[in-house]
Design an enzyme around this catalytic site. Structure first.
Site, PDB file in Angstrom:
ATOM      1  N   HIS A 136      -2.622  -3.265  -3.305  1.00  0.00           N
ATOM      2  CA  HIS A 136      -3.982  -3.130  -2.804  1.00  0.00           C
ATOM      3  C   HIS A 136      -4.970  -3.038  -3.971  1.00  0.00           C
ATOM      4  CE1 HIS A 136      -6.650  -1.137   0.543  1.00  0.00           C
ATOM      5  NE2 HIS A 136      -7.075  -2.319   0.168  1.00  0.00           N
ATOM      6  N   HIS A 186       0.840  -1.192   0.000  1.00  0.00           N
ATOM      7  CA  HIS A 186       0.000   0.000   0.000  1.00  0.00           C
ATOM      8  C   HIS A 186       0.882   1.251   0.000  1.00  0.00           C
ATOM      9  CE1 HIS A 186      -3.379  -2.447   1.880  1.00  0.00           C
ATOM     10  NE2 HIS A 186      -2.322  -3.121   2.306  1.00  0.00           N
ATOM     11  N   TYR A 187       0.303   2.393  -0.399  1.00  0.00           N
ATOM     12  CA  TYR A 187       0.918   3.671  -0.035  1.00  0.00           C
ATOM     13  C   TYR A 187      -0.028   4.394   0.920  1.00  0.00           C
ATOM     14  CZ  TYR A 187      -1.659   5.788  -4.087  1.00  0.00           C
ATOM     15  OH  TYR A 187      -2.590   6.205  -5.006  1.00  0.00           O
ATOM     16  N   THR A 188       0.540   5.282   1.738  1.00  0.00           N
ATOM     17  CA  THR A 188      -0.239   5.878   2.828  1.00  0.00           C
ATOM     18  C   THR A 188      -1.018   7.124   2.411  1.00  0.00           C
ATOM     19  OG1 THR A 188       1.644   7.226   3.543  1.00  0.00           O
ATOM     20  CG2 THR A 188       1.409   5.038   4.546  1.00  0.00           C
ATOM     21  N   GLU A 227       2.581  -0.947   4.545  1.00  0.00           N
ATOM     22  CA  GLU A 227       2.280   0.428   4.134  1.00  0.00           C
ATOM     23  C   GLU A 227       3.592   1.173   3.888  1.00  0.00           C
ATOM     24  OE1 GLU A 227      -0.428   2.208   3.589  1.00  0.00           O
ATOM     25  OE2 GLU A 227      -2.128   1.112   4.472  1.00  0.00           O
ATOM     26  N   ASP A 239      -3.711   2.076  -4.939  1.00  0.00           N
ATOM     27  CA  ASP A 239      -2.351   1.986  -4.412  1.00  0.00           C
ATOM     28  C   ASP A 239      -1.768   0.582  -4.618  1.00  0.00           C
ATOM     29  OD1 ASP A 239      -4.440   1.372  -2.463  1.00  0.00           O
ATOM     30  OD2 ASP A 239      -2.863   1.125  -0.986  1.00  0.00           O
TER      31      ASP A 239
END
Length: 290
Positions: A157, A45-47, A110, A167
């Site tokens: 994700h 994921h990215y935040t 993440e 993401d």
């Protein structure tokens, strides 16, 4: 005369007080063969936020979490937020192949990254630092080794939730993970070999839907180029051809899907031939009889 019964009652009560309740008894000498590791996937994921807000959301919030949080500091490192044997809430409504609700079968990572911003020229995605990717590859190799994760089970994700997530986005360098032996990749020469035929005759939409489902995506199987199907094609393109991910089923996308779903044919080894004597070697001497 009443002293004896009183002493007996006292002894009885004392005996009851000293008997501690026993816990369950275990024999750990047997191990069932029919079992497997709970962890079968790793989801990236990215935040979409900076480090302080990422920590606040993932460590102190009550809605979402992750097993690891990779910082965007000059020397990136991982916060371990949830122990691997425990479930973190990172995947949400999700699906891949035969699995649904992947929180229970995955490790969530993440990566601190602002995601994207809208500009006059369109949406611009933020890059990931090479230092982050180097750290990520080290962790992924460790997880794969410890949990025997199959090569095709490190996902984004957006792979497992293509209708609602994007993401880690098109700026994430999936090819580096492929070069590290962590994910499959459509071999360029095989893609090039398939392109001419697919450019001449593009498969129908149902073909694309079947191929995407074979890879693992949850995608409609109705033969229609609806928005849900476009979303899944776009997610596929985001990973394997980030230069253009508009969800259009074109020949290059078809070639990459075909290569990923078609095993490389095995070439049988040539039979070993008997060694031949050298041209200038003397003829063998016949054996003398007794």
């Amino acid at each position: 005369m009443k002293i004896v019964p009183l002493l007996a009652l006292t002894a009885l009560l004392a005996g009851c007080a000293t008997v501690a309740p026993e816990g369950p008894r275990f024999d750990r000498s047997l191990t069932a063969k029919a079992q497997s590791d709970r962890i079968k996937y790793v989801i990236l994921h990215y935040t979409v936020s900076d480090l302080p807000r990422s920590i606040n959301t993932l460590a102190y919030g009550t809605q979402v979490s992750a097993h690891y949080l990779l910082t965007d500091t000059e020397q990136p490192f991982f916060y371990t937020l949830v122990d691997e044997p425990r479930q973190s809430n990172h995947a949400g409504l999700s699906s891949w192949k035969i699995y649904n609700q992947l929180n229970s079968a995955s490790i969530g990572i993440e990566i601190v990254n602002p995601g994207f911003k809208e500009t006059a020229q369109g949406r611009v995605y933020a890059p990931f630092s090479q230092a982050q990717i180097d750290q990520l590859i080290l962790l992924l190799k460790d997880i794969v080794k410890r949990h025997n994760i199959p090569m095709g089970n490190i996902l984004g994700h957006n792979d497992i939730a293509p209708q609602r997530k994007q993401d880690p986005g098109p700026a994430f360098p999936w090819k580096q993970l492929a070069d590290a032996g962590l994910i499959p990749w459509p071999e360029p020469s095989r893609v090039a070999a398939r392109l001419p035929g697919l450019q001449e005759q593009l498969p129908d939409v149902f073909w694309f839907q079947r191929k995407l489902a074979e890879i693992g995506y949850a995608v409609p199987q109705n033969g229609e180029l609806d928005q849900a199907t476009r979303n899944v094609i776009s997610v596929f393109q985001t990973k394997y051809r980030p230069s253009l991910f508009d969800g259009t089923p074109d020949a290059e996308t078809a070639a990459m899907m075909d290569v990923l779903t078609t095993p490389v044919p095995l070439i049988p080894a040539a039979p070993a031939s008997a060694p031949q004597p050298a041209a200038d070697s003397p003829p063998p001497v016949p054996a003398e009889s007794d």
